[in-house]
Design a protein around this motif. Structure first.
Motif, PDB file in Angstrom:
ATOM      1  N   GLY A  85       0.788  -1.116  -0.417  1.00  0.00           N
ATOM      2  CA  GLY A  85      -0.169  -0.374  -0.220  1.00  0.00           C
ATOM      3  C   GLY A  85       1.173   1.318  -0.177  1.00  0.00           C
ATOM      4  O   GLY A  85       0.603   2.473   0.320  1.00  0.00           O
ATOM      5  N   LYS A 114       3.849   1.497  -4.462  1.00  0.00           N
ATOM      6  CA  LYS A 114       4.525   1.018  -5.921  1.00  0.00           C
ATOM      7  C   LYS A 114       4.106   1.313  -7.024  1.00  0.00           C
ATOM      8  O   LYS A 114       5.227   1.707  -8.301  1.00  0.00           O
ATOM      9  CB  LYS A 114       5.686   0.498  -4.923  1.00  0.00           C
ATOM     10  CG  LYS A 114       6.065  -0.132  -4.040  1.00  0.00           C
ATOM     11  CD  LYS A 114       6.516  -1.706  -3.625  1.00  0.00           C
ATOM     12  CE  LYS A 114       5.503  -2.294  -3.379  1.00  0.00           C
ATOM     13  NZ  LYS A 114       5.306  -2.219  -1.874  1.00  0.00           N
ATOM     14  N   SER A 115       2.637   0.442  -6.773  1.00  0.00           N
ATOM     15  CA  SER A 115       2.368   0.319  -8.404  1.00  0.00           C
ATOM     16  C   SER A 115       1.725   1.188  -8.896  1.00  0.00           C
ATOM     17  O   SER A 115       1.649   1.916 -10.489  1.00  0.00           O
ATOM     18  CB  SER A 115       1.858  -0.997  -7.981  1.00  0.00           C
ATOM     19  OG  SER A 115       2.057  -2.646  -7.872  1.00  0.00           O
ATOM     20  N   THR A 116       1.183   1.986  -7.645  1.00  0.00           N
ATOM     21  CA  THR A 116       0.543   3.210  -8.675  1.00  0.00           C
ATOM     22  C   THR A 116       1.767   4.120  -8.934  1.00  0.00           C
ATOM     23  O   THR A 116       1.981   5.064 -10.263  1.00  0.00           O
ATOM     24  CB  THR A 116       0.464   4.473  -7.695  1.00  0.00           C
ATOM     25  OG1 THR A 116      -1.015   3.433  -6.863  1.00  0.00           O
ATOM     26  CG2 THR A 116      -0.240   5.986  -7.542  1.00  0.00           C
TER      27      THR A 116
HETATM   28  P1  ADP Z   1       2.388  -1.282  -3.086  1.00  0.00           P
HETATM   29  O1  ADP Z   1       1.624  -1.359  -4.786  1.00  0.00           O
HETATM   30  O2  ADP Z   1       2.722   0.030  -2.778  1.00  0.00           O
HETATM   31  O3  ADP Z   1       1.564  -2.079  -2.241  1.00  0.00           O
HETATM   32  P2  ADP Z   1      -0.452   1.012  -4.573  1.00  0.00           P
HETATM   33  O4  ADP Z   1       0.760   1.962  -5.669  1.00  0.00           O
HETATM   34  O5  ADP Z   1      -0.883  -0.363  -5.279  1.00  0.00           O
HETATM   35  O6  ADP Z   1       0.740  -0.047  -3.297  1.00  0.00           O
HETATM   36  O7  ADP Z   1      -1.462   1.458  -3.650  1.00  0.00           O
HETATM   37  C1  ADP Z   1      -1.063   2.410  -2.622  1.00  0.00           C
HETATM   38  C2  ADP Z   1      -2.901   3.517  -2.034  1.00  0.00           C
HETATM   39  O8  ADP Z   1      -2.878   3.214  -3.630  1.00  0.00           O
HETATM   40  C3  ADP Z   1      -3.345   2.017  -1.316  1.00  0.00           C
HETATM   41  O9  ADP Z   1      -3.911   2.661  -0.243  1.00  0.00           O
HETATM   42  C4  ADP Z   1      -4.490   1.955  -2.507  1.00  0.00           C
HETATM   43  O10 ADP Z   1      -5.907   1.406  -1.949  1.00  0.00           O
HETATM   44  C5  ADP Z   1      -4.324   3.238  -3.473  1.00  0.00           C
HETATM   45  N1  ADP Z   1      -5.069   2.329  -4.359  1.00  0.00           N
HETATM   46  C6  ADP Z   1      -4.176   1.855  -5.607  1.00  0.00           C
HETATM   47  N2  ADP Z   1      -4.833   2.510  -6.645  1.00  0.00           N
HETATM   48  C7  ADP Z   1      -6.338   2.971  -6.685  1.00  0.00           C
HETATM   49  C8  ADP Z   1      -7.244   2.777  -7.673  1.00  0.00           C
HETATM   50  N3  ADP Z   1      -6.931   2.451  -8.901  1.00  0.00           N
HETATM   51  N4  ADP Z   1      -8.231   3.565  -6.700  1.00  0.00           N
HETATM   52  C9  ADP Z   1      -8.454   3.977  -5.254  1.00  0.00           C
HETATM   53  N5  ADP Z   1      -7.365   3.753  -4.884  1.00  0.00           N
HETATM   54  C10 ADP Z   1      -5.917   3.177  -5.294  1.00  0.00           C
END
Ligand code: ADP
Ligand code: MG
Length: 282
Positions: free
Chosen positions: A48, A51-53
């Protein structure tokens, strides 16, 4: 890619002040990150963290709420993934997306042809020669080199269907490299691999970077892998960049230790995986 040349070049890929909001949630807050020429850069952080974002923003799947993305100094914030690919950005996927019936070699050849002889694919299809008509010498040489470099020689004529995951991931890397990228983004390259496969992948990535001068950005939950492989590591926590530095600096950083509470980080990178505060693997 050493010395003066590497230092004088603009970062191949760069995020500057990137903020990403999803409704009221701030997934990234003014994050900076640069991938210089010929370097392996790691991005880690608990679940959370964002990273993926950030991966999505860098690859062009997500448009940031604020901040810029640049490639070799050129602003690509609004450029779609295909345009970034043409500028030299390649990526691999967490779940290899391969065509089951094509052989290993055909995958690499097709990627090469898409990049270098795109029009031929269309004329071959149009003239009934199929998806992969005869290869020219340039293609054969490039594909031979990649197949060998990624230790795929023995399986090159096998269909990718049924290959072990570790081998599929190497096919994906070969396919990405066939486009002669400046930067490769890898999303969780170690996921699903056993220790031996992870070590083989790490050794291959080291070799590829040294021989081709390509830059790598790894988004990884396997912290020991990142600390063992990367030149520079960035750490995200709750959308904030809490640290960046050499693996040694990251290992000794109090904020990183706090973010990964509850684990002994002294024996990294040889130790086990770090555990995030929630108890889940980071
Ligand atoms: P990681 O890859 O580090 O686990 P993410 O980038 O997936 O983290 O997520 C960062 C935060 O953004 C988290 O709280 C996640 O729930 C939120 N999040 C990610 N993508 C979305 C989206 N498309 N809509 C709403 N919230 C999102
Ligand atoms: Mg993620």
């Amino acid at each position: 890619m050493t010395g003066k040349h590497a230092q004088s070049e603009e970062p191949r890929l760069e995020a500057r002040g990137v903020t990403m909001r999803f409704g009221g949630l701030v997934a990234l807050s003014e994050v900076d990150l640069a991938v210089p020429a010929g370097q392996i850069v790691g991005l880690v952080g608990p679940n959370g963290a964002g990273k993926s974002t950030l991966f999505g923003v860098l690859s062009g799947l997500l448009r940031p709420s604020a901040g810029r993305v640049r490639m070799l100094g050129a602003d690509v914030t609004a450029a779609p993934p295909q345009l970034r690919a043409r500028r030299g950005l390649a990526r691999t996927f967490q779940h290899p997306e391969l065509f089951a019936s094509l052989t290993v070699r055909e995958h690499v050849a097709l990627a090469h042809r898409m990049r270098h002889h795109r029009r031929r694919i269309l004329t071959d299809l149009f003239d009934g020669r199929g998806l992969l008509g005869r290869a020219d010498r340039d293609e054969t040489e490039h594909v031979d080199a990649l197949v060998e470099e990624l230790s795929l020689t023995e399986v090159q004529h096998q269909p990718v269907l049924g290959l072990p995951l570790g081998t599929s991931r190497l096919v994906e890397v070969a396919r990405a490299l066939a486009t002669d990228p400046l930067v490769m983004l890898m999303d969780e390259p170690s996921s699903g691999l056993d220790v031996t496969e992870t070590e083989a992948l790490a050794a291959t990535m080291r070799k590829v970077v040294a021989e081709r001068g390509v830059s790598l950005l790894l988004v990884e939950h396997d912290v020991p892998l990142v600390l063992g492989l990367c030149d520079t590591v960035h750490v995200l926590d709750f959308g904030q960049k809490i640290a960046a530095g050499t693996p040694e600096e990251i290992r000794n950083d109090p904020a990183v230790r706090a973010a990964y509470l509850g684990e002994d980080v002294d024996d990294l990178p040889s130790g086990g995986e770090l555990v995030a505060p929630g108890g889940e693997l980071a």
